[in-house]
Design a protein around this motif. Sequence first.
Motif, mmCIF file in Angstrom:
data_model
loop_
_atom_site.group_PDB
_atom_site.id
_atom_site.type_symbol
_atom_site.label_atom_id
_atom_site.label_comp_id
_atom_site.label_asym_id
_atom_site.label_seq_id
_atom_site.Cartn_x
_atom_site.Cartn_y
_atom_site.Cartn_z
ATOM 1 N N UNK A 74 116.602 -30.055 -71.194
ATOM 2 C CA UNK A 74 115.519 -30.474 -72.075
ATOM 3 C C UNK A 74 114.708 -29.277 -72.564
ATOM 4 N N UNK A 75 114.428 -28.332 -71.669
ATOM 5 C CA UNK A 75 113.689 -27.131 -72.060
ATOM 6 C C UNK A 75 114.457 -26.370 -73.132
ATOM 7 N N UNK A 76 115.755 -26.173 -72.912
ATOM 8 C CA UNK A 76 116.581 -25.445 -73.875
ATOM 9 C C UNK A 76 116.624 -26.166 -75.223
ATOM 10 N N UNK A 77 116.804 -27.500 -75.183
ATOM 11 C CA UNK A 77 116.884 -28.264 -76.421
ATOM 12 C C UNK A 77 115.550 -28.272 -77.163
ATOM 13 N N UNK A 78 114.438 -28.369 -76.421
ATOM 14 C CA UNK A 78 113.123 -28.358 -77.069
ATOM 15 C C UNK A 78 112.843 -26.997 -77.704
ATOM 16 N N UNK A 79 113.202 -25.918 -77.022
ATOM 17 C CA UNK A 79 112.970 -24.578 -77.579
ATOM 18 C C UNK A 79 113.740 -24.396 -78.881
ATOM 19 N N UNK A 80 114.976 -24.895 -78.900
ATOM 20 C CA UNK A 80 115.760 -24.748 -80.122
ATOM 21 C C UNK A 80 115.175 -25.588 -81.244
#
Length: 466
Positions: A74-80
């Motif tokens: 989720x962190x990775x997807x939100x950052x992108x």
Amino acid sequence: MATQKLYAGAKLREVRTRVQLTQKDFAAKLGVSLPYLNQMENNNRPVSTAVVLSLAGEFGIDVTELSTGDGERLVSDMREALADPVFAGDMPPIADLRLAASNAPTLARAFIELHNSYRQTHERLASLDEALGREDARARPSPWEEVRDFFHYCDNYIDPVDRAAEHFATDQGRSGNIRVAAVSTLGAEGITVAFEDTDRLRSYVPSTKKLTISLRAAPETQTFQLLLQVALIKQNALLEATLDLARFQTQEARAIAKIGLANYFAGAALMPYATFLQSAQDSRHDVEWLAGRFGASIEQVAHRLATMQRPGAKGIPFFFVRVDQAGTITKRHSATRLQFARFGGACPLWNVHRAFEQPGQFLRQLAETPDGVGYINLARDVSKPAGRYGAPVRRFAIALGCEVAHAGALVYADGLDLGRTDAFEPIGISCRICERKTCHQRSVPPLERKLTIDTDLRDVLPYTVD
């Protein structure tokens, strides 16, 4: 290498709810004060080593579950998503994103889905597709992306399907001749299996109950397609029940997911979990040896290694990716902290792109992501000939990797200088969110940083990242 503190408030609350204890009683079991537990559950304090040990000792919790799952994805997807130019202003601190992923995962997923819908609508407008005027052109996640995300958030491990496949493979000694077992099982259902010279890998006609497998396909591909048909015929109820739980938004997504689950069954039957895990550990994850041991292809083995996440019997957390010659990711699965770009191609510094230049060879790479985590990556081309002169060859390359902490369990790590910092190549996920300032392969500037442009100076990049 950077060391991250473990914040797992949502997991702690989940464990406490599962064992049906109040905060006070749960704190007593863990040997901490009530205020301390409250702070950990709200991610105001990291989970201490003593608490991790208490969770394992008192409740038999697989402590690897505390640091895996949806959080990092989720962190990775939100950052992108937040790197999209539509979001003006500075990127939120990584700590804020981790809090959102831990404390409000449903809201985080809703945000990602909202951005997906926006992006797809924008792409439709930009392409001037004639379908814009039709009612069915409304913005919604594509079926393919919906299915991809389903497997992504399951750690690419589907327990009921995996166990059903393992039972099929081991029942009455089937693991010794899985191909014969598949043909026999289909025959018992009145299905005739024929091997013919045809372009199609597999073709089944329900009205005549005839299954045709291409003679041009490699033996391991033929076996895989036989097992896939076994899944569709013998495990249809299980596949449908799994699809019901997934709650896909469209029938197209459900149909694609059913094929994906049948493929999952085929791979798990060809390489049954317990036997495959033991063989992988004994061979130190020698992909070529495992391919010969189980009669599978290199790609099938690499993909299977990325699924070994059964609770209580987990293998090494691997990532697996397949790219085409244009660098587009066609398959991606990760049980590691490393998450792939949801849109676009992979980082050009990954060795997976060099595999096309050296066909038939395994390429090794020590790499470090911007968060300071080191990985050992393995890449190889997996071209797929069509079996006749003049037919187009499908060219792909695959990469398999894990965190360097597991290097001792990999035969491919032998001879690498793991202690030398400069041996690790700097790689990223997507240029838009990569924080590196001096990357010589950068395609676009990092959106969360300011740029300085000097017309009197030209370096590798036409700008300087502040």
